[in-house]
Design an enzyme around this catalytic site. Structure first.
Site, mmCIF file in Angstrom:
data_model
loop_
_atom_site.group_PDB
_atom_site.id
_atom_site.type_symbol
_atom_site.label_atom_id
_atom_site.label_comp_id
_atom_site.label_asym_id
_atom_site.label_seq_id
_atom_site.Cartn_x
_atom_site.Cartn_y
_atom_site.Cartn_z
ATOM 1 N N CYS A 4 -6.679 -1.677 -3.407
ATOM 2 C CA CYS A 4 -7.162 -0.486 -2.467
ATOM 3 C C CYS A 4 -6.561 0.805 -2.993
ATOM 4 O O CYS A 4 -7.218 1.713 -2.997
ATOM 5 C CB CYS A 4 -6.788 -0.790 -0.967
ATOM 6 N N HIS A 5 -5.397 1.000 -2.977
ATOM 7 C CA HIS A 5 -4.644 2.307 -3.333
ATOM 8 C C HIS A 5 -3.699 2.281 -4.246
ATOM 9 O O HIS A 5 -2.636 2.854 -4.529
ATOM 10 C CB HIS A 5 -4.095 3.015 -2.104
ATOM 11 N N GLY A 6 -3.493 1.080 -5.139
ATOM 12 C CA GLY A 6 -2.749 0.977 -6.231
ATOM 13 C C GLY A 6 -1.276 0.914 -5.875
ATOM 14 O O GLY A 6 -0.641 1.370 -6.670
ATOM 15 N N TYR A 58 -10.793 10.968 2.912
ATOM 16 C CA TYR A 58 -10.137 9.922 2.284
ATOM 17 C C TYR A 58 -9.523 10.294 1.002
ATOM 18 O O TYR A 58 -8.349 9.816 0.654
ATOM 19 C CB TYR A 58 -11.291 8.788 1.934
#
Lengths: 169, 420
Positions: A133-135, B294
């Site tokens: 998702c966000h590493g 986001y």
């Protein structure tokens, strides 16, 4: 108004507001608390897993309280890697000895501590897990090494009921 | 409100109106003096009203067939698509309607930014608008969870986990939001309830939004105060009604294109896979209308600060009337602001694109620069610009630029005083 002495009526007003406020709070609390986990959710507190089929290097994922739990039977290389890390290199310093009492078995919530995605096995820069998702990169002990996650993956309460069965919760 | 008294012609109307002055209200809305120079960017208020009503009507009909239960929600949506008469149409209108709603609201907001509609005396209209926008985002997010596909489930997980960034009480709040230890059936049922409630809250706020608008009256492309009623205004009906109606028709063509020819292009294929708490999709992305925020969330490497930055990016808009120090409303007369305005538009579009890309390498770098610029625009450029900028002289009336105006100020002023 301000230089007038308080009289009986002022006392009555203040007392009425106070009682009213307590009444409102008493009514609001049940309406708020009904959203917390209910008795049936809390009742699903533990689960037993048969791990006899796991070979070193294998991971299984089981569902506990709606969340995935990773159970990994680690290889000697992975254990050595996890135990040789210096504490000052860690974002959230925890000894591997404390996270995996039995070094061969690593049991932890498979939930990234950033925003709750499920990290992928055998991926990332530290041979452990990688969250797509966000590493965030986790090492072979499930400790955060790189990326936005603030903490290591959580180790839940668990115990070996016998040689082949783990009870989580 | 209405500057003149109104008496219904018929006796029955008078009898009713004396008891409940609905006819006075209707008369006010019909005669409401509107600046005659409003352009098509001003038609999006009416379009947004249409969007809200469309969402409420299609939402009500979908709720007759949808089942808010983790085991049945996904199937009930497929049931709507395959079995329910015209179910596919109603669902596609509702799903694409959300995107159309946001498309219109972004145009509406950027129109306000260009023409300075948020400035005195219209700050309350603006702030109510921002609250409506926040509620729209909440409703859209919760609505997206209801089909219980993979994106629904993991989107809900990621967004609710934002609250875990709050120190000390964060974890408790997240458990409370979920009603369990993960996103599950209790989460779904409460999201359905709130998704049903919010449109009616928005409807109430829209009434306040329009009420607050009708006190000072509309801003206009020239951005100067007008006397109403005067030669600078036209009655709302029929002039604005027909213009709004025409714009609405054009908008509906775009809307219908998506519904009939590309109903899934704005969604994600992953949401046609039923929710699975054991597998996270490789690439989680919110719907397009949330992407700029986001991108801001992901561009900050700290969890708590990322959440703070994302919320600030929205809430900063609420104090915009006080951050913009310029007294001149319309960008037409602010040559520097006009350029910074278009840079901001580009910046938000870049943020949106970066939000859709993986957060790594060059994408991350660009997202960070764009995030920094976003805050720079509101916190530094706008306050300084209002004090330093050399603006173009304003016309005396909105009629002056139309008629070519008189270069002789004294003469123009005389003309004005005659009109009064």
């Amino acid at each position: 108004m301000s230089d007038k002495k308080p009289e009986r009526r002022d006392f009555l007003f203040t007392a009425s507001y106070a009682v009213g406020a307590v009444g409102v709070a008493a009514v609001v609390w049940p309406l708020v608390d009904q959203m917390n986990p209910d008795a049936s959710v809390k009742a699903l507190a533990s689960t037993e897993v048969d791990v006899s089929s796991l070979k070193p290097g294998n991971t299984i994922t089981v569902l506990w309280r709606g969340k995935p739990v990773f159970i990994r039977r680690r290889t000697q290389k992975e254990i050595a890697e996890a135990r040789s890390v210096k504490m000052e290199d860690l974002i959230h310093p925890e000894k591997d000895e404390d996270r995996a009492k039995n070094p061969e078995w690593l049991v932890m919530l498979g939930v990234c501590t950033h925003l709750g995605c499920v990290p992928l096995n055998d991926k990332g820069d530290y041979d452990g897990w990688f969250c797509p998702c966000h590493g965030s990169h986790y090492d072979t002990s499930g400790r955060i090494r790189k990326g936005p996650a603030p903490w290591n993956m959580e180790v839940p309460k668990y115990e070996f009921v016998n040689a082949n069965t783990i009870k989580i919760g | 409100m209405s500057d003149h008294e109104y008496t219904p012609k018929s006796r029955a109307g008078k009898w009713f109106n004396d008891r409940l002055p609905l006819l006075t209200l209707a008369n006010h809305l019909t005669d409401y003096p509107t600046p005659k120079n409003l352009n098509y960017w001003w038609t999006f208020g009416g379009i947004l009203t249409f969007c809200l009503i469309t969402q409420i009507v299609t939402g009500l009909t979908l709720a007759m067939h949808y089942i808010a239960h983790a085991d049945m929600a996904f199937e009930s949506v497929e049931h709507i698509m395959r079995d329910v008469n015209y179910g596919w149409l109603i669902r596609y209108i509702h799903a694409n309607g959300a995107s159309m709603f946001f498309l219109a609201v972004y145009i509406h907001i950027f129109r306000s930014l260009f023409y300075g509609s948020y400035k005195s005396p219209r700050e309350i209209i603006w702030i109510i608008g921002i609250i409506i926008y926040l509620l729209m985002m909440a409703a859209a997010f919760m609505g997206y969870v209801l089909p219980w596909g993979q994106m629904s489930f993991w989107g809900a997980t990621v967004i609710t986990n934002l609250f875990s960034a709050i120190p000390f009480v964060g974890e408790g709040i997240v458990t409370w939001l979920w009603g369990g230890y993960s996103v599950d059936n209790p989460t779904l049922t409460r999201f359905f309830t709130l998704h049903y409630l919010i449109p009616f809250l928005i409807l109430g706020l829209v009434v306040l939004h329009i009420w607050a608008l009708h006190v000072p009256g509309n801003n206009n492309p020239v951005g100067i105060d007008i006397k109403k009623p005067s030669k600078d205004t036209v009655p709302f009906h029929p002039y604005i009604v027909i213009k709004d109606g025409f714009a609405l028709l054009m908008f509906m063509i775009v809307f219908a294109f998506f519904v009939f020819y590309a109903p899934n292009i704005l969604g994600h294929a992953d949401n046609y896979i039923e929710a699975n708490p054991l597998v996270t999709p490789a690439h989680i992305v919110p719907e397009w209308y949330l992407l700029p925020f986001y991108a801001i969330l992901r561009s900050v490497p700290d969890k708590l600060l990322g959440v703070v930055a994302m919320l600030s990016a929205i809430l900063i808009l609420a104090v915009l009337p006080w951050l913009d120090t310029s007294k001149i409303r319309s960008a037409v007369f602010r040559p520097l602001y006009k350029q910074f305005y278009w840079i901001l538009v580009a910046d938000v579009l870049i943020l949106g694109y970066m939000g859709a890309m993986p957060a790594e390498g060059l994408y991350l770098l660009i997202a960070r620069v764009a995030t920094a610029y976003y805050f720079l625009h509101f916190l530094v450029i706008l306050p300084v610009l209002g004090l330093k900028e050399r603006t173009i002289p304003l016309p005396l009336s909105i009629t002056e630029p139309v008629l070519g105006g008189s270069p002789n100020m004294a003469m123009a002023k005389k003309k004005e005083s005659k009109l009064e």
